[in-house]
Write an enzyme that holds these catalytic residues in place. Structure first.
Site, PDB file in Angstrom:
ATOM      1  N   PRO A  94       0.823  -1.218   0.000  1.00 56.63           N
ATOM      2  CA  PRO A  94       0.000   0.000   0.000  1.00 56.63           C
ATOM      3  C   PRO A  94       0.854   1.265   0.000  1.00 56.63           C
ATOM      4  O   PRO A  94       0.365   2.336  -0.362  1.00 56.63           O
ATOM      5  CB  PRO A  94      -0.810  -0.094   1.307  1.00 56.63           C
ATOM      6  CG  PRO A  94      -0.670  -1.492   1.786  1.00 56.63           C
ATOM      7  CD  PRO A  94       0.592  -2.040   1.209  1.00 56.63           C
ATOM      8  N   ARG A 160       0.404  -8.647 -21.180  1.00 55.82           N
ATOM      9  CA  ARG A 160      -0.304  -8.320 -22.417  1.00 55.82           C
ATOM     10  C   ARG A 160       0.446  -7.288 -23.268  1.00 55.82           C
ATOM     11  O   ARG A 160       0.124  -7.106 -24.446  1.00 55.82           O
ATOM     12  CB  ARG A 160      -1.733  -7.857 -22.134  1.00 55.82           C
ATOM     13  CG  ARG A 160      -1.826  -6.613 -21.294  1.00 55.82           C
ATOM     14  CD  ARG A 160      -3.265  -6.273 -20.951  1.00 55.82           C
ATOM     15  NE  ARG A 160      -4.055  -6.021 -22.141  1.00 55.82           N
ATOM     16  CZ  ARG A 160      -3.935  -4.926 -22.887  1.00 55.82           C
ATOM     17  NH1 ARG A 160      -3.061  -3.990 -22.580  1.00 55.82           N
ATOM     18  NH2 ARG A 160      -4.709  -4.769 -23.956  1.00 55.82           N
TER      19      ARG A 160
END
Ligand code: 9D3
Length: 237
Positions: A94, A160
């Site tokens: 985080p 991708r």
């Protein structure tokens, strides 16, 4: 590209990399993904991977030794200055730098070997960050229960973009974000469905007019859902 994932929940990943573009990229030899159980690198007889925080407080902290042992096993050193060219050790946390398309693009372009460290509990002993980690990445401003979902997101966004990973029917250049706007709406057959009609402009064959409509719709959608992308205060697309 080689991707090694370090986690205390290896089963989390058993199916997630076996579909779509990631599966095809694996089968084509474009990427090799391995998931490793941090517990297998634990040093003590109870295979402990976490311990109580120095200074007190709630929750547990992941111990450094198993993660150092895993990196030593994978990279042959625990000194990030000695990693081979193109090696990145990414901590999903985080406290990390926000993941943006440009971040995924730079990993896809520059990294040959990625090691993704997934935290759990309150966090990981900071000496892992100080010595092993080259990049600390967050996937956004919300609270997850661990780094595993973030590692999946980061892996998908990178794989991708690898050369030849996308089918010939798809283009990374045309994607939402590559021009800094959200995508326009899409329609397919039937031309009328439950009384809802496809916009006439898409049916009239005037491709200049269709392109103008798509740009306008993309702009309207961006203004509605992501006004931050229009004011230039977005994370460097
Ligand atoms: C009380 C302070 N919290 C820090 C903001 C504790 C905390 C929350 C969530 C500690 C660890 C986690 C687990 N999250 C991740 O490991 C994580 C994460 C996330 O929660 N949001 C966005 N990106 C990421 S990347 C890894």
């Amino acid at each position: 590209m080689k991707i090694d994932v370090l986690t205390i929940f290896p089963e989390f990943f058993t199916q997630v990399f076996d579909f779509g573009i990631i599966r095809r990229a694996k089968l084509a030899g474009i990427v090799e993904i391995k998931v490793h159980d941090i517990r297998e690198f634990a040093v003590d007889k109870h295979k402990m991977t976490d311990d109580r925080p120095f200074g007190g407080g709630d929750g547990m902290v992941m111990k450094p030794e198993p993660i150092f042992a895993a990196i030593q096993h994978l990279l042959g050193t625990t000194n990030r200055d000695e990693y081979p060219q193109g090696t990145k050790v990414v901590m999903l946390s985080p406290q990390g730098k926000p993941l943006k398309q440009a971040v995924a693009r730079s990993f896809a372009d520059e990294a040959k070997h990625l090691v993704l460290i997934c935290g759990r509990y309150e966090g990981i002993d900071e000496r892992v960050n100080e010595t092993l980690v080259t990049d600390e990445i967050s996937i956004g401003d919300y609270v997850l229960s661990g780094g595993e979902p973030a590692a999946v997101v980061l892996t998908d966004a990178i794989v991708r973009l690898l050369p030849e990973a996308l089918g010939s029917d798809t283009s990374a250049e045309n994607d939402s974000f590559s021009d800094g706007l959200l995508d326009c709406p899409h329609y397919t057959r039937p031309a009328e469905f439950m009384g809802m009609k496809v916009p006439d402009v898409l049916l009239n064959g005037n491709h200049a007019e269709i392109e103008k409509w798509r740009q306008q719709m993309a702009f309207d959608k961006t203004k509605l859902n992501r006004p931050d992308l229009l004011t230039g205060d977005n994370g460097d697309m």
